[in-house]
Design a protein around this motif. Structure first.
Motif, short mmCIF file in Angstrom:
data_model
loop_
_atom_site.label_atom_id
_atom_site.label_comp_id
_atom_site.label_asym_id
_atom_site.label_seq_id
_atom_site.Cartn_x
_atom_site.Cartn_y
_atom_site.Cartn_z
N UNK A 5 0.85 -1.19 0.00
CA UNK A 5 0.00 0.00 0.00
C UNK A 5 0.89 1.24 0.00
N UNK A 6 0.80 2.03 -1.07
CA UNK A 6 1.59 3.26 -1.14
C UNK A 6 0.88 4.37 -0.36
N UNK A 7 1.61 5.02 0.51
CA UNK A 7 1.05 6.07 1.37
C UNK A 7 1.75 7.39 1.07
N UNK A 8 0.99 8.46 1.00
CA UNK A 8 1.54 9.80 0.83
C UNK A 8 1.75 10.38 2.23
N UNK A 9 3.01 10.50 2.63
CA UNK A 9 3.37 10.85 4.00
C UNK A 9 3.87 12.29 4.08
N UNK A 10 3.33 13.04 5.03
CA UNK A 10 3.89 14.34 5.40
C UNK A 10 4.74 14.10 6.65
N UNK A 11 5.99 14.51 6.61
CA UNK A 11 6.93 14.18 7.69
C UNK A 11 7.51 15.43 8.32
N UNK A 12 7.38 15.53 9.63
CA UNK A 12 8.01 16.59 10.41
C UNK A 12 9.26 16.01 11.06
N UNK A 13 10.38 16.72 11.00
CA UNK A 13 11.61 16.23 11.61
C UNK A 13 12.42 15.33 10.69
N UNK A 14 12.22 15.48 9.39
CA UNK A 14 12.88 14.59 8.43
C UNK A 14 14.38 14.77 8.31
N UNK A 15 14.94 15.83 8.90
CA UNK A 15 16.38 16.03 8.83
C UNK A 15 17.10 15.53 10.08
N UNK A 16 16.34 15.08 11.08
CA UNK A 16 16.96 14.52 12.28
C UNK A 16 17.38 13.08 12.05
N UNK A 17 18.00 12.47 13.04
CA UNK A 17 18.53 11.11 12.87
C UNK A 17 17.41 10.10 12.66
N UNK A 18 16.38 10.16 13.48
CA UNK A 18 15.26 9.25 13.28
C UNK A 18 14.48 9.63 12.03
N UNK A 19 14.22 10.92 11.87
CA UNK A 19 13.44 11.37 10.73
C UNK A 19 14.08 11.00 9.40
N UNK A 20 15.40 11.15 9.29
CA UNK A 20 16.07 10.81 8.04
C UNK A 20 15.98 9.31 7.78
N UNK A 21 16.07 8.51 8.83
CA UNK A 21 15.92 7.07 8.66
C UNK A 21 14.50 6.73 8.19
N UNK A 22 13.52 7.48 8.68
CA UNK A 22 12.14 7.28 8.23
C UNK A 22 12.01 7.62 6.75
N UNK A 23 12.65 8.71 6.32
CA UNK A 23 12.64 9.08 4.90
C UNK A 23 13.15 7.92 4.05
#
Length: 219
Positions: A5-23
């Protein structure tokens, strides 16, 4: 692992260590990512498929507008050291309001290990050797979850919390989860790498195994 299932995600904190891993994990699983960056920030060093959008995430109407066309909102926001930990609960209130305004019913936040149970009625933060300096952050994460319980009845929200130790480590794709209880391995250690934590978070984003609750993750 859920990948169909493809999801369109809005991400806050995408430049942090956890956030970048989520990206990285979200893209690897075929999802779309819209990184919400603070106003005035230069373009972040994120992969080309990621859409970058400047927005004040503490402004509910502005955030709601930024969520247009998204299926889910993920927050890996970390309160800067220059700001009081209580800003996290304030942000969580805004996240709920903005998601409701934008008709985005899936909300996933990143919690803290200190609030997780180690035994009935006993949190990791209650241990005698838990660093006293970290207690305000523990309470901030607990308050943020309380906001979700109080205001997020219309949302399919999940707070995903890491184990006691999280750091750089190669992705293995192996992790375990529990409902609000600190995850330990056979030797009693509680740890995970950023990449595997992100794998668990993105999987939960789609699988929804812990609706309106805290998902604890560990090796």
């Amino acid at each position: 692992m859920v990948r169909d299932i493809a999801v369109r995600i809005a991400l806050i904190g995408g430049t942090g260590r956890i956030g970048r891993a989520v990206v990285d994990e979200a893209l690897a699983q075929g999802h779309e990512v819209r990184a919400l960056l603070r106003p005035g920030r230069d373009a972040a060093d994120l992969p080309a498929p990621v859409t970058q959008l400047s927005v004040d995430v503490f402004d509910a109407p502005a955030l709601a507008s930024a969520l247009t066309g998204c299926d889910a909102l993920v927050s890996a926001y970390g309160v800067p050291a220059s700001q009081p930990p209580g800003r996290l609960a304030e942000l969580t209130t805004v996240l709920v309001r903005a998601a409701e305004q934008a008709d985005v019913e899936r909300l996933v936040t990143v919690g803290g290990a200190g609030m997780l149970e180690t035994a009935p009625g006993q949190r990791l933060a209650d241990a005698p050797d838990f660093p006293h300096a970290l207690l305000p952050k523990v309470e901030a994460h607990a308050d943020a979850v309380a906001v979700l319980h109080a205001l997020g009845a219309s949302l399919a929200w999940t707070c995903v919390a890491p184990p006691a130790q999280i750091g750089p480590s190669p992705r293995t794709g192996r992790w375990r989860s529990d409902a609000g209880r600190l995850v330990r391995d056979a030797e009693g250690a509680s740890r995970i790498g950023y990449a595997d934590f992100a794998s668990a978070l993105v999987d939960e984003l789609v699988a929804r195994r812990f609706p309106r609750g805290v998902m604890a993750v560990g090796e």
